[in-house]
Every structure is written in C-alpha cells, then in structure tokens.
Write a protein that holds these residues in place. Sequence first.
Motif, PDB file in Angstrom:
ATOM      1  N   LEU A 133      52.930  38.690  37.094  1.00 56.24           N
ATOM      2  CA  LEU A 133      51.798  38.269  36.266  1.00 56.24           C
ATOM      3  C   LEU A 133      51.097  39.489  35.685  1.00 56.24           C
ATOM      4  O   LEU A 133      50.833  40.467  36.388  1.00 56.24           O
ATOM      5  N   ALA A 134      50.795  39.417  34.384  1.00 59.44           N
ATOM      6  CA  ALA A 134      49.923  40.383  33.719  1.00 59.44           C
ATOM      7  C   ALA A 134      48.722  39.632  33.172  1.00 59.44           C
ATOM      8  O   ALA A 134      48.842  38.495  32.708  1.00 59.44           O
ATOM      9  N   VAL A 135      47.542  40.254  33.216  1.00 58.66           N
ATOM     10  CA  VAL A 135      46.318  39.605  32.749  1.00 58.66           C
ATOM     11  C   VAL A 135      45.663  40.441  31.656  1.00 58.66           C
ATOM     12  O   VAL A 135      45.663  41.672  31.707  1.00 58.66           O
ATOM     13  N   MET A 136      45.122  39.727  30.654  1.00 57.89           N
ATOM     14  CA  MET A 136      44.412  40.379  29.550  1.00 57.89           C
ATOM     15  C   MET A 136      43.185  39.538  29.200  1.00 57.89           C
ATOM     16  O   MET A 136      43.167  38.331  29.423  1.00 57.89           O
ATOM     17  N   GLN A 137      42.168  40.187  28.625  1.00 57.89           N
ATOM     18  CA  GLN A 137      41.003  39.448  28.164  1.00 57.89           C
ATOM     19  C   GLN A 137      40.487  40.050  26.868  1.00 57.89           C
ATOM     20  O   GLN A 137      40.739  41.218  26.555  1.00 57.89           O
ATOM     21  N   VAL A 138      39.777  39.211  26.100  1.00 50.17           N
ATOM     22  CA  VAL A 138      39.070  39.678  24.909  1.00 50.17           C
ATOM     23  C   VAL A 138      37.589  39.371  25.091  1.00 50.17           C
ATOM     24  O   VAL A 138      37.217  38.377  25.716  1.00 50.17           O
ATOM     25  N   SER A 139      36.755  40.240  24.522  1.00 48.83           N
ATOM     26  CA  SER A 139      35.309  40.065  24.625  1.00 48.83           C
ATOM     27  C   SER A 139      34.692  40.173  23.240  1.00 48.83           C
ATOM     28  O   SER A 139      35.172  40.931  22.385  1.00 48.83           O
ATOM     29  N   GLY A 140      33.607  39.431  23.026  1.00 49.64           N
ATOM     30  CA  GLY A 140      32.890  39.528  21.763  1.00 49.64           C
ATOM     31  C   GLY A 140      31.955  40.710  21.719  1.00 49.64           C
ATOM     32  O   GLY A 140      31.569  41.181  20.652  1.00 49.64           O
ATOM     33  N   GLY A 141      31.592  41.212  22.894  1.00 56.78           N
ATOM     34  CA  GLY A 141      30.674  42.340  22.982  1.00 56.78           C
ATOM     35  C   GLY A 141      31.318  43.541  23.633  1.00 56.78           C
ATOM     36  O   GLY A 141      32.505  43.817  23.416  1.00 56.78           O
ATOM     37  N   SER A 142      30.536  44.248  24.445  1.00 55.06           N
ATOM     38  CA  SER A 142      31.039  45.465  25.088  1.00 55.06           C
ATOM     39  C   SER A 142      32.122  45.120  26.105  1.00 55.06           C
ATOM     40  O   SER A 142      32.267  43.972  26.533  1.00 55.06           O
ATOM     41  N   GLN A 143      32.860  46.137  26.507  1.00 57.10           N
ATOM     42  CA  GLN A 143      34.004  45.915  27.389  1.00 57.10           C
ATOM     43  C   GLN A 143      33.552  45.373  28.740  1.00 57.10           C
ATOM     44  O   GLN A 143      32.565  45.804  29.322  1.00 57.10           O
ATOM     45  N   SER A 144      34.310  44.401  29.212  1.00 57.54           N
ATOM     46  CA  SER A 144      34.019  43.759  30.489  1.00 57.54           C
ATOM     47  C   SER A 144      35.327  43.468  31.193  1.00 57.54           C
ATOM     48  O   SER A 144      36.387  43.422  30.562  1.00 57.54           O
ATOM     49  N   PHE A 145      35.246  43.233  32.510  1.00 54.85           N
ATOM     50  CA  PHE A 145      36.435  42.930  33.298  1.00 54.85           C
ATOM     51  C   PHE A 145      36.241  41.659  34.125  1.00 54.85           C
ATOM     52  O   PHE A 145      37.002  41.400  35.045  1.00 54.85           O
ATOM     53  N   ASN A 146      35.220  40.865  33.779  1.00 58.29           N
ATOM     54  CA  ASN A 146      34.924  39.673  34.567  1.00 58.29           C
ATOM     55  C   ASN A 146      36.077  38.677  34.555  1.00 58.29           C
ATOM     56  O   ASN A 146      36.498  38.172  35.603  1.00 58.29           O
ATOM     57  N   ALA A 147      36.581  38.337  33.372  1.00 57.06           N
ATOM     58  CA  ALA A 147      37.685  37.381  33.271  1.00 57.06           C
ATOM     59  C   ALA A 147      38.934  37.930  33.951  1.00 57.06           C
ATOM     60  O   ALA A 147      39.663  37.197  34.626  1.00 57.06           O
ATOM     61  N   LEU A 148      39.186  39.221  33.777  1.00 64.15           N
ATOM     62  CA  LEU A 148      40.350  39.839  34.413  1.00 64.15           C
ATOM     63  C   LEU A 148      40.277  39.708  35.924  1.00 64.15           C
ATOM     64  O   LEU A 148      41.271  39.348  36.580  1.00 64.15           O
ATOM     65  N   ASN A 149      39.109  39.996  36.485  1.00 56.29           N
ATOM     66  CA  ASN A 149      38.966  39.920  37.941  1.00 56.29           C
ATOM     67  C   ASN A 149      39.171  38.499  38.449  1.00 56.29           C
ATOM     68  O   ASN A 149      39.796  38.289  39.504  1.00 56.29           O
ATOM     69  N   GLN A 150      38.669  37.515  37.713  1.00 55.05           N
ATOM     70  CA  GLN A 150      38.870  36.130  38.126  1.00 55.05           C
ATOM     71  C   GLN A 150      40.338  35.731  38.054  1.00 55.05           C
ATOM     72  O   GLN A 150      40.856  35.043  38.938  1.00 55.05           O
ATOM     73  N   MET A 151      41.018  36.161  36.993  1.00 53.56           N
ATOM     74  CA  MET A 151      42.440  35.819  36.853  1.00 53.56           C
ATOM     75  C   MET A 151      43.277  36.488  37.945  1.00 53.56           C
ATOM     76  O   MET A 151      44.255  35.913  38.420  1.00 53.56           O
ATOM     77  N   ARG A 152      42.872  37.671  38.350  1.00 54.35           N
ATOM     78  CA  ARG A 152      43.581  38.332  39.453  1.00 54.35           C
ATOM     79  C   ARG A 152      43.433  37.535  40.755  1.00 54.35           C
ATOM     80  O   ARG A 152      44.389  37.402  41.518  1.00 54.35           O
ATOM     81  N   ILE A 153      42.246  37.029  41.012  1.00 51.68           N
ATOM     82  CA  ILE A 153      42.035  36.204  42.203  1.00 51.68           C
ATOM     83  C   ILE A 153      42.914  34.960  42.138  1.00 51.68           C
ATOM     84  O   ILE A 153      43.563  34.572  43.124  1.00 51.68           O
ATOM     85  N   LEU A 154      42.972  34.336  40.968  1.00 53.34           N
ATOM     86  CA  LEU A 154      43.816  33.156  40.801  1.00 53.34           C
ATOM     87  C   LEU A 154      45.291  33.497  40.991  1.00 53.34           C
ATOM     88  O   LEU A 154      46.038  32.743  41.613  1.00 53.34           O
TER      89      LEU A 154
END
Length: 235
Positions: A133-154
């Motif tokens: 599994l590889a995970v990627m996210q896009v953000s409308g604002g500044s760089q964040s890793f919230n979605a990435l961290n959640q997908m890693r847990i999943l």
Amino acid sequence: MSDLPNIAGDAFQVPDFAQLTAPTLQHKPRILMLYGSLRERSYSRLLTFEAQRLLEAFGAEVRIFHANGLPLPGDAPDDHLKVQELRDAMLWSEGQVWTSPERHGAMSSVLKSQIDWIPLPGGAIRPTQGRTLAVMQVSGGSQSFNALNQMRILGRWMRMVTIPNQSSVAKAFQEFEPDGRMKPSSYYDRVVDVMEELVKFTLINRGVAGYLTSRYSERKEAAAKLEERVGLKSI
C-alpha cells in the motif's frame, strides 16, 4: 522448546529464508488505485491519474476504481454491482494506492466508504492482507499529514504492507495545469519516488505474501479447530 512451555509446538515455525524467495511471476505487478473525491475537478483524481502514468511506466498493470454510484456502507446488499466491482478489484490487486483530499483535518468520507465496504475476513480470504500500500493526500491549504496518518492506521488494520514513503501535495489547486497534468515540482518528484518504491516493494512481496503474513496465533487456532472437528467425527 523446553524453555517455552506456553508454546504449541505444532504451530511454532522458525522463519525460513528459502520461503522468502519469490517465485518468478509472468504477469505485471497489479496495482489498484482508490481516490476520495467525486468532484468534477478532483485533485485527488488528477493526482491518481498522474501516479497511474508513472506506475505503468514502471511496468505495472493498473486499475482505478471510481466510486461514483457506490452506496454508503450498509445501505445496499453485498451483491450490489459497485460493491462487487470493488471487492473483485481488491482480490485482483497485489498492491494499492489510496489518495484522499484532507477534509476538516481528516481523510474524506468518500475514501473511507470504499474501505468500509471491504470486510477484513472474506470467508477464508482476507481481501487486503499481505498486499502493499502507498498513501497520498492533497490539501487546499498548507501541507498536512492528517489524512496520510489515518490511511496508514487503516492500512495496518487491513493487514497491508504500507511502504515507508508517502506524498502530501499542499495547495493542490496550484500544482495542476488546466488540462489536469501535474506541474514539475518537488511534489511531483515525491510522487515519482512513492510509485517507484511501491512497485519495488510489490515485486519483493508478491508470491511470498502468504508466508510473510502466516502467524503463530492463527496457525495455533486453525490447528485447534481442526482437532475439534476430527474429534467430533470420531464420536
């Protein structure tokens, strides 16, 4: 084993390097891609398309699942056509890419709904166990890793081999041309890195995933169930 009185000897196995040598497989690495938006101009979809081009250049066969028409989890029977399409693609895949926009500091409900349709146990088959599994996210604002961290847990919960690298594209609206192609940048270079790493891990992992995910506790439980069945038959 005398020093390990709590161990069930029949289920205990010393790791064998020979079984970690992957057989030669003739087909290309099979990668399934999920993305978490239904918008007409979706940056998670555009990023998925860009990653698809890279994966195919690296020698992979790619399927993209489009979630349009997928019902909410539990709001339709398991034999719904979109649900079956998703589950069949999961079983086909040897590796996966999950891409999500960040919504309210979290992964999107669109992507989570896709994952929630995939049961951890599917009869004797776990649809995601052992797959890369590889995970990627896009953000409308500044760089964040919230979605990435959640997908890693999943990914861990789904018993997947999540690669170390990841991609987070900040201010995604600035990173794509009007025609949908991604602009050259350090963000683009990171996407190349992630797809290259995913293909490498998939090549190493496929053919030996079953051995890598064979666990003492599960072998012990399976042996106990077999012994129980045999005992019942002898009565």
